[in-house]
Design an enzyme around this catalytic site. Structure first.
Site, PDB file in Angstrom:
ATOM      1  CE1 TYR A 143      -8.865  -9.029 -11.781  1.00 37.32           C
ATOM      2  CE2 TYR A 143      -6.473  -9.617 -10.905  1.00 37.32           C
ATOM      3  CZ  TYR A 143      -7.801  -9.991 -11.340  1.00 37.32           C
ATOM      4  OH  TYR A 143      -7.952 -11.341 -11.453  1.00 37.32           O
ATOM      5  CE  LYS A 194     -23.765  -9.655 -18.444  1.00 44.28           C
ATOM      6  NZ  LYS A 194     -24.452 -10.764 -18.712  1.00 44.28           N
ATOM      7  CG  ASP A 226     -23.587 -14.446 -19.954  1.00 42.25           C
ATOM      8  OD1 ASP A 226     -23.310 -13.561 -20.847  1.00 42.25           O
ATOM      9  OD2 ASP A 226     -25.104 -14.095 -19.807  1.00 42.25           O
ATOM     10  CG  ASP A 250      -8.189 -14.265 -12.940  1.00 37.98           C
ATOM     11  OD1 ASP A 250      -7.446 -14.860 -12.985  1.00 37.98           O
ATOM     12  OD2 ASP A 250      -9.081 -14.036 -11.955  1.00 37.98           O
ATOM     13  CG  ASP A 254      -7.671 -20.164 -14.188  1.00 35.40           C
ATOM     14  OD1 ASP A 254      -6.747 -19.661 -14.566  1.00 35.40           O
ATOM     15  OD2 ASP A 254      -8.018 -20.207 -12.922  1.00 35.40           O
TER      16      ASP A 254
HETATM   17  C1  IPM Z   1      -3.476 -14.955 -12.546  1.00 39.44           C
HETATM   18  C2  IPM Z   1      -4.036 -14.998 -11.194  1.00 39.44           C
HETATM   19  C3  IPM Z   1      -3.744 -13.522 -10.555  1.00 39.44           C
HETATM   20  C4  IPM Z   1      -4.975 -12.687 -11.159  1.00 39.44           C
HETATM   21  C5  IPM Z   1      -3.709 -13.699  -9.054  1.00 39.44           C
HETATM   22  C6  IPM Z   1      -2.757 -14.567  -8.267  1.00 39.44           C
HETATM   23  C7  IPM Z   1      -3.598 -12.152  -8.571  1.00 39.44           C
HETATM   24  O1  IPM Z   1      -5.188 -15.608 -10.674  1.00 39.44           O
HETATM   25  O2  IPM Z   1      -2.288 -14.521 -13.058  1.00 39.44           O
HETATM   26  O3  IPM Z   1      -4.511 -15.503 -13.450  1.00 39.44           O
HETATM   27  O4  IPM Z   1      -5.745 -12.658 -10.725  1.00 39.44           O
HETATM   28  O5  IPM Z   1      -4.486 -12.171 -12.115  1.00 39.44           O
HETATM   29 MG    MG Z   2      -6.072 -16.330 -12.435  1.00 39.50          MG
END
Ligand code: IPM
Ligand code: MG
Length: 361
Positions: A143, A194, A226, A250, A254
């Site tokens: 990032y 990785k 993975d 990230d 999720d």
């Molecule tokens: C998160 C989001 C952010 C990230 C975006 C909105 C920049 O997906 O907080 O997970 O990628 O970190």
């Molecule tokens: Mg995210």
């Protein structure tokens, strides 16, 4: 005199302005109950800040945050700003906030609530009892690594570049947070990388491995990313605490969130070495339902509870809020995102009323 805390509120975009007031009300109630006082100041971030100032993170907002005890953020982003140049995108404001406050550690719990098991897309026996904490590195990796950009090559072709980089010290400080988090939880830490392909991951693995002798009470394991993604949906109960870099975190956070079936319920904390942390729901700004009194405020409320626990050292007040959230779920209140048969469908305002009633009992 009663303990006083100064809180910066960043409602941001979409449903943000609807859910932040619910958390403020909950904080105010527990403040009265436990004898501390909160003052709130509001700042602009994301699309709201772009509209007002042209900048997704005005310097004034960063200053406001720096001068507070803690920051409660809702969510940023929306269709309206999706096609602006990168430096004017809401996401750039969020990344600037993380970098500007040095928030290198992102804690994202994914805990299955018994009341919501049927909201998960996975089978009950797979997810029942899941309780995972993802510790994501937040100010480094691909990032932020340099060089980055879109460059023109000698042949006139464009080449997009990002750099995944970690230094020893960046790995060590997130490793420390992760080991200490695992110590306070189930005593198991899985580091995800990785290392079979990436040099940066090999360094990550070496450093994390070297640290483990300082934490004999934590059982350390390693997975390639993975495989970790696969294991998360195959057998999530094997995980207790996960530590990983920015991009992998990230993605995996999720996936972990969705195990619970209800991303609308999950809080998160972003912490630095010192100074205020930023507490925000994992879900986004949900522009499709903004302004319609349909938003689920509970992740925002649970983020406020995390803030009480980690930044303000008010664990009892945090417990109180978490308990009230369980109570409203037990009573069958559900916003659309967590609705299931036989439950009572409510909007943001009604959910808020039910929560306040449970808090005041
Ligand atoms: C998160 C989001 C952010 C990230 C975006 C909105 C920049 O997906 O907080 O997970 O990628 O970190
Ligand atoms: Mg995210």
């Amino acid at each position: 005199m009663a303990q006083q805390y100064r809180i910066t509120l960043l409602p941001g975009d979409g449903i943000g302005p609807e859910i932040i007031p619910v958390a403020v009300d909950a904080l105010t109630v527990v403040g009265n109950q436990f004898g501390f006082k909160l003052t709130f100041q509001e700042g602009l971030v994301g699309g709201a800040a772009i509209d007002a100032t042209g900048n997704p993170l005005p310097e004034e907002t960063l200053e406001l945050c720096r001068n507070s005890d803690s920051v409660l953020l809702a969510a940023i982003g929306g269709y309206k700003w999706d096609n602006l140049p990168r430096h004017q995108r809401p996401e750039t404001g969020l990344l600037g906030l993380r970098a500007g406050l040095g928030l290198f550690a992102n804690l994202r719990p994914a805990t299955i609530l018994p009341q919501l098991i049927d909201a998960s897309t996975l089978k009950r026996e797979i997810v029942e009892g899941v309780d995972i904490m993802v510790v994501r590195e937040l100010t480094g990796g691909v990032y932020f690594g340099q060089p980055k950009g879109v460059f023109e090559t000698e042949t006139g072709e464009k080449r997009g570049v990002n750099t995944m980089a970690y230094t020893d010290s960046e790995i060590d400080r997130i490793g420390k947070v992760a080991f200490e988090t695992a110590q306070k939880r189930g005593g198991k830490l899985c580091s995800v990388d990785k290392a079979n392909v990436l040099e940066v991951s090999q360094l990550w693995r070496d450093r994390i491995t070297a640290m483990s002798s300082q934490y004999p009470d934590v059982e350390l394991s390693h997975l390639y990313v993975d495989n970790a993604a696969m294991q998360l949906v195959r057998a999530p109960k094997q995980f207790d605490t996960i530590v990983t870099g920015n991009l992998f975190g990230d993605i995996l956070s999720d996936a972990a969130a969705m195990l619970t079936g209800s991303i609308g319920m999950l809080p998160s904390a972003s912490l630095g070495a010192d100074g205020p942390g930023v507490y925000e729901p994992v879900h986004g700004s949900a522009p499709d339902i903004a302004g319609q009194d349909k938003a689920n405020p509970l992740a925002q409320v649970l983020s406020a509870a995390m803030m009480l626990r980690y930044d303000l050292d008010q664990a009892q007040a945090a417990d109180r809020i978490e308990k009230a959230v369980m109570t409203v779920l037990d009573r069958g209140y559900r916003t659309g995102d967590i609705m299931s048969e036989g439950m009572k469908l409510v909007g943001c305002q009604e959910m808020s009323d039910a929560l306040m009633a449970a808090l005041e009992e």
